[in-house]
Design a protein around this motif. Structure first.
Motif, PDB file in Angstrom:
ATOM      1  N   TYR A   1       0.846  -1.194   0.000  1.00 18.53           N
ATOM      2  CA  TYR A   1       0.000   0.000   0.000  1.00 18.53           C
ATOM      3  C   TYR A   1       0.878   1.239   0.000  1.00 18.53           C
ATOM      4  O   TYR A   1       1.816   1.350   0.785  1.00 18.53           O
TER       5      TYR A   1
ATOM      6  N   SER B   1       0.965   5.336   0.510  1.00 15.25           N
ATOM      7  CA  SER B   1       0.210   6.427   1.117  1.00 15.25           C
ATOM      8  C   SER B   1       1.041   7.700   1.051  1.00 15.25           C
ATOM      9  O   SER B   1       2.162   7.713   0.521  1.00 15.25           O
TER      10      SER B   1
ATOM     11  N   ASP C   1      -0.350  10.731  -1.939  1.00 13.67           N
ATOM     12  CA  ASP C   1      -0.358   9.276  -1.819  1.00 13.67           C
ATOM     13  C   ASP C   1      -0.004   8.620  -3.144  1.00 13.67           C
ATOM     14  O   ASP C   1      -0.205   7.425  -3.317  1.00 13.67           O
TER      15      ASP C   1
ATOM     16  N   PRO D   1      -4.402   3.640  -3.318  1.00 11.70           N
ATOM     17  CA  PRO D   1      -4.969   4.798  -2.614  1.00 11.70           C
ATOM     18  C   PRO D   1      -6.107   5.397  -3.429  1.00 11.70           C
ATOM     19  O   PRO D   1      -6.222   5.151  -4.636  1.00 11.70           O
TER      20      PRO D   1
ATOM     21  N   ASP E   1      -2.347   2.218   7.219  1.00  8.97           N
ATOM     22  CA  ASP E   1      -1.742   1.740   5.974  1.00  8.97           C
ATOM     23  C   ASP E   1      -1.421   0.248   6.066  1.00  8.97           C
ATOM     24  O   ASP E   1      -1.598  -0.504   5.107  1.00  8.97           O
TER      25      ASP E   1
END
Length: 538
Positions: free
Chosen positions: A14, A16, A51, A87, A307
């Motif tokens: 992920y 961010s 992000d 995101p 996150d």
């Protein structure tokens, strides 16, 4: 896809505004974890709060690749298969309802309806959807997600350079939803309003009986930094309460829904005292889920709890593939394959994932069933053999005594033989009459190619003998939509002007037409019906 069935290790990633998080899971538990902030010494990173990793490392691909290689190396993940939790910056997520239509038309119906909700050309998007049919309400509920092709191509190119194999791209908030479901924080028969936040951003998700209806992402801090003073905390609390209230009002008006069953607040332990404020202001049953306790990761900073939850949820995709089937990676290819194979009644177009889901979730039951089935077959074979063997001997002995069998011939006497002869003569007469009745059919078909305008072709024909009728399934294409329609009308007119056809069929009509597409090309599909006047339905 099926090669991953018995692989338990999968990594989630992920991106961010704070950095990158990598989580590798094995058998539903975190195996390796790393959260790495963007380099603070970079002049550009200090000025950009985004992000989008491509914005942070704008015009510096080499440094971005080196940063990610270090992250992968330090995380100690030992799998190349990853699921990317995206995101919300580049995503388009829409929810809509449509009338319940026959299963064979569901995919085409969704493709038609979603054009109303996407502000871009579909050719510019990578998109996917999943749906569920509510028989009692007689509607189909659809969740649609899309991303512009350009940023998706950037991600794919980046992971290829890192020797990683992206299994799927999905919204990060849906990854969090999967984590909550697997951890039994969400029940499949209840409706929830989920508020997930940290000191910089928040997300709202409304779920009804395991199906996501509404999402919203909120930036709490416009610039780099975090909430520090009590006044700032109070302002954030007041804003979040209002955002949830507005979201619930929209949800009830848009979908005509009743009140939700429960609200879940998901954040770090420091915000557990906010439950009473939300319950009092919104009049809801509110529960707090501390991400520290849910993830159980040692020495993790509060800033990356959210996150990490999304990355962990992405890594759990293989544990419950049927929960969220959205996959923006190669979604168009799968949609075309599903359409060409006429795979209907499937949630979205992720047929492979649904097969994987069934095998994964029913693995133990399948193994037990195979074992029990093998035992039953073995017992049946042994029991049957003991009974069949004596009967085979009796049948062989009886066959020797019987005269040769001639199907349809009665050999019991002269009258039986004569009756059999008359029966064969009648069948021969009926057969010849039947063949002669079809003579006109193939002759009429030779006329059709000469009547076809340019851009019109016949895909399939269906002929019925009694009563005589003919149905043509045709297609028409032209760069100009007006010409496409004119070609259909010209073809119908030529058919009606053909004496050879009208002699046999007194009624020639255009029965239906509809727009369809393949590989981004739109064309018209239409049906022509030929009938005798006496057979026309009224």
């Amino acid at each position: 896809m099926l090669s991953n069935l018995f692989k338990k290790d999968l990594a989630g990633i992920y991106f961010s505004s704070k950095g990158i998080v990598l989580v590798q899971q094995s058998a539903g538990r975190i195996k390796n974890h790393l959260s790495l902030p963007y380099p603070s010494g970079r002049e550009q990173a200090a000025s950009i709060v985004s992000d989008d990793i491509f914005d942070v490392f704008k015009n510096n691909d080499i440094e971005m690749t080196a940063f990610l290689q270090k992250a992968i190396r330090d995380s100690k993940i030992d799998t190349s298969n990853i699921v990317v939790a995206l995101p919300p910056k580049d995503l388009i997520i829409r929810f809509f309802e449509m009338p319940n239509i026959p299963r064979a038309e569901v995919l085409a119906g969704i493709n038609f309806e979603m054009k109303k909700y996407i502000p871009f050309k579909l050719e510019e998007l990578a998109y996917d959807f999943q749906f569920r049919i509510k028989q009692k309400a007689n509607i189909i509920e659809v969740v649609l997600c899309g991303i512009k092709q350009d940023p998706l191509d950037k991600y794919v190119k980046l992971f290829k350079q890192l020797n990683l194999d992206p299994i799927a791209f999905e919204p990060g908030l849906f990854s969090l939803f999967r984590l909550l479901f697997i951890k039994s924080k969400i029940a499949s028969q209840q409706s929830y309003c989920v508020l997930e936040f940290d000191q910089k951003e928040a997300n709202i998700l409304i779920v009804e009986k395991g199906f996501p209806y509404f999402t919203r992402d909120i930036k709490l801090v416009p610039q780099a930094g975090a909430v520090r003073s009590q006044d700032e905390f109070d302002a954030v609390l007041f804003r979040l309460i209002n955002e949830v209230r507005v979201s619930l009002d929209y949800y009830k008006r848009q979908f005509l829904k009743k009140d939700i069953d429960e609200m879940l607040i998901i954040s770090g332990k420091a915000f557990s005292g906010w439950v009473d404020h939300f319950s009092k202001e919104l009049g809801l049953k509110v529960n707090f889920i501390a991400l520290n306790e849910l993830l159980k990761i040692k020495d993790i900073h509060d800033d990356v709890l959210s996150d990490s939850a999304k990355a962990f949820g992405a890594a759990l995709r293989i544990e419950r593939p049927s929960l969220v089937t959205l996959n923006l990676w190669k979604a168009k290819d799968k949609a075309e394959k599903a359409s060409s194979l006429a795979l209907t009644g499937v949630s979205g177009v992720n047929v492979g994932e649904m097969v994987l889901s069934f095998l994964q979730e029913s693995r133990s039951a399948i193994i037990k069933g195979l074992i029990i089935g093998a035992l039953i077959v073995s017992a049946g074979y042994l029991s049957g053999s003991s009974k069949v063997f004596p009967l085979e001997k009796e049948l062989a002995a009886a066959s020797i005594k019987q005269p040769p069998l001639l199907p349809g011939i009665d050999l019991s006497g002269l009258e039986g033989v004569l009756a059999s002869e008359r029966n064969f003569i009648e069948k021969d007469r009926d057969y010849r009459s039947f063949i002669q009745g079809y003579t006109f059919f193939y002759k009429k078909l030779f006329l059709l190619p000469r009547l076809l305008p340019k851009g019109v072709w016949i895909d399939k024909l269906t002929y019925s003998y009694m009563p005589p009728s003919l149905k043509l399934s045709c297609y028409s294409y032209s760069d100009d939509k007006r010409v496409t329609s004119e070609n259909i009308n010209n073809f119908i007119m030529k058919l009606k002007q053909s004496n050879e056809l009208t002699d046999e069929f007194s009624v020639i009509d255009l029965k239906s037409y509809r727009e369809t597409s393949a590989e981004g090309i739109y064309y018209m599909q239409f049906d022509v019906q030929f009938e005798k006047a006496a057979t026309v339905s009224r």
